[in-house]
Design an enzyme around this catalytic site. Sequence first.
Site, PDB file in Angstrom:
ATOM      1  CD  GLN A  16     -27.620 -15.236   4.773  1.00 33.32           C
ATOM      2  OE1 GLN A  16     -27.530 -16.432   4.503  1.00 33.32           O
ATOM      3  NE2 GLN A  16     -27.947 -14.333   3.876  1.00 33.32           N
ATOM      4  NE  ARG A  40     -14.010 -23.757  18.459  1.00 31.72           N
ATOM      5  CZ  ARG A  40     -13.709 -24.547  17.434  1.00 31.72           C
ATOM      6  NH1 ARG A  40     -13.705 -24.061  16.203  1.00 31.72           N
ATOM      7  NH2 ARG A  40     -13.378 -25.796  17.627  1.00 31.72           N
ATOM      8  CE1 TYR A 147     -26.060 -26.688   3.778  1.00 28.51           C
ATOM      9  CE2 TYR A 147     -26.778 -26.405   1.516  1.00 28.51           C
ATOM     10  CZ  TYR A 147     -26.900 -26.104   2.852  1.00 28.51           C
ATOM     11  OH  TYR A 147     -27.872 -25.232   3.267  1.00 28.51           O
ATOM     12  CE  LYS A 151     -29.155 -28.096   5.171  1.00 29.11           C
ATOM     13  NZ  LYS A 151     -29.740 -27.768   6.466  1.00 29.11           N
ATOM     14  CB  ILE A 177     -31.297 -16.530   2.663  1.00 28.10           C
ATOM     15  CG1 ILE A 177     -32.114 -17.827   2.737  1.00 28.10           C
ATOM     16  CG2 ILE A 177     -31.911 -15.427   3.543  1.00 28.10           C
ATOM     17  CD1 ILE A 177     -33.558 -17.725   2.309  1.00 28.10           C
TER      18      ILE A 177
HETATM   19  N1  SER Z   1     -27.426 -20.816   0.428  1.00 27.09           N
HETATM   20  C1  SER Z   1     -26.969 -22.155   0.611  1.00 27.09           C
HETATM   21  C2  SER Z   1     -25.651 -22.373  -0.008  1.00 27.09           C
HETATM   22  O1  SER Z   1     -25.369 -21.688  -0.941  1.00 27.09           O
HETATM   23  C3  SER Z   1     -27.955 -23.112   0.009  1.00 27.09           C
HETATM   24  O2  SER Z   1     -28.791 -23.591   0.996  1.00 27.09           O
HETATM   25  O3  SER Z   1     -24.941 -23.241   0.389  1.00 27.09           O
END
Ligand code: SER
Length: 332
Positions: A16, A40, A147, A151, A177
């Site tokens: 993205q 890929r 995740y 981070k 975003i």
């Molecule tokens: N936009 C991302 C997510 O939703 C957050 O960094 O995983």
Amino acid sequence: MAKEMKKIMITGSVGQIGSELTMALREKYGNDNVLATGHRTQPSPELRDSGPFEFINVSKRETIEEVVKKYNIDTIYHLSAILSGVGEKNPKLCWDVNMNGTYNILEAAIDNDMTRIFIPSSIAAFGPETPLDNTPQETILRPKTMYGVTKVAGELLCDYYVKRFGLDVRGCRYPGIISYETLPGGGTTDYAVAIYFEAVKYKNYTCFVREDTRLPMMYMPDCLKAALDLMEADSSRLKHYSDFNVTAMSFSAGELAAEIRKHIPEFVCEYEPDFRQEIADSWPNSLDDSAAREEWGWEPSYDLAAMTKDMLEVLSKRHQEGKLDYERTKSL
Ligand code: SER
């Protein structure tokens, strides 16, 4: 003497942010100076035809090393990552790509004497114990997703490389975003993108978080600006490196739907929260990004109204021309 031209590599260039950041960097630094890489997924014709492209696997160090040497890379924008939703479905893959990928990029940077690296973090670095409103720069980082764990660890690792090896690594904690070119791949904030496509195409949307779910967000032009400006910032002004809070706006899912209805009055939004509700609830409502404003002049341009007007103009035009490439997908 003119500074030597940067040789830039982007990882995750088919994703993205990566897809639009590649084009912005090519515009700014010259097409041939920006190597786009992916894993890929085939690049779009625009990406493929505007400059060099290579396939790599960031969790395999030798594949990074090969292209870094071939193109004489001295600057990296490391965008490849597994997002929060997919990360909860496949935590091992998330650790492998996000952690080993970041480590390999940092090691390749040291071994090849690179000048500057961009590795973004995310609002996912925060957790339920973090203050929810106007979340400070320095605060509690106890995420509950894989995740988020990658981070926070990534931020710490980057700062370690800055202090221990003098590597110039920079990054910001991006909010959700929103963009119209490439869809996000499996994050918690994806609803704020999908809602626009579905409003234009179907006039209705079933949102996977509750109506009152409020998160910090940013429109793609500001996201690109943050990356470009932070990477150009004077290093003597920076007191932080890889963990700058940045934000542009905050809204609830209901407020987003109401803003869309100002343009498409018949639009109907329903709410059926899934497992991503808990993730969204653990992230801030809004961020304090004053450190980014002070240290490198961060200032966003788009608020909810300006972004919505722009998104709907572009997507409606595409839809009228029969070029809106979007299919409704089931839950992750
Ligand atoms: N936009 C991302 C997510 O939703 C957050 O960094 O995983």
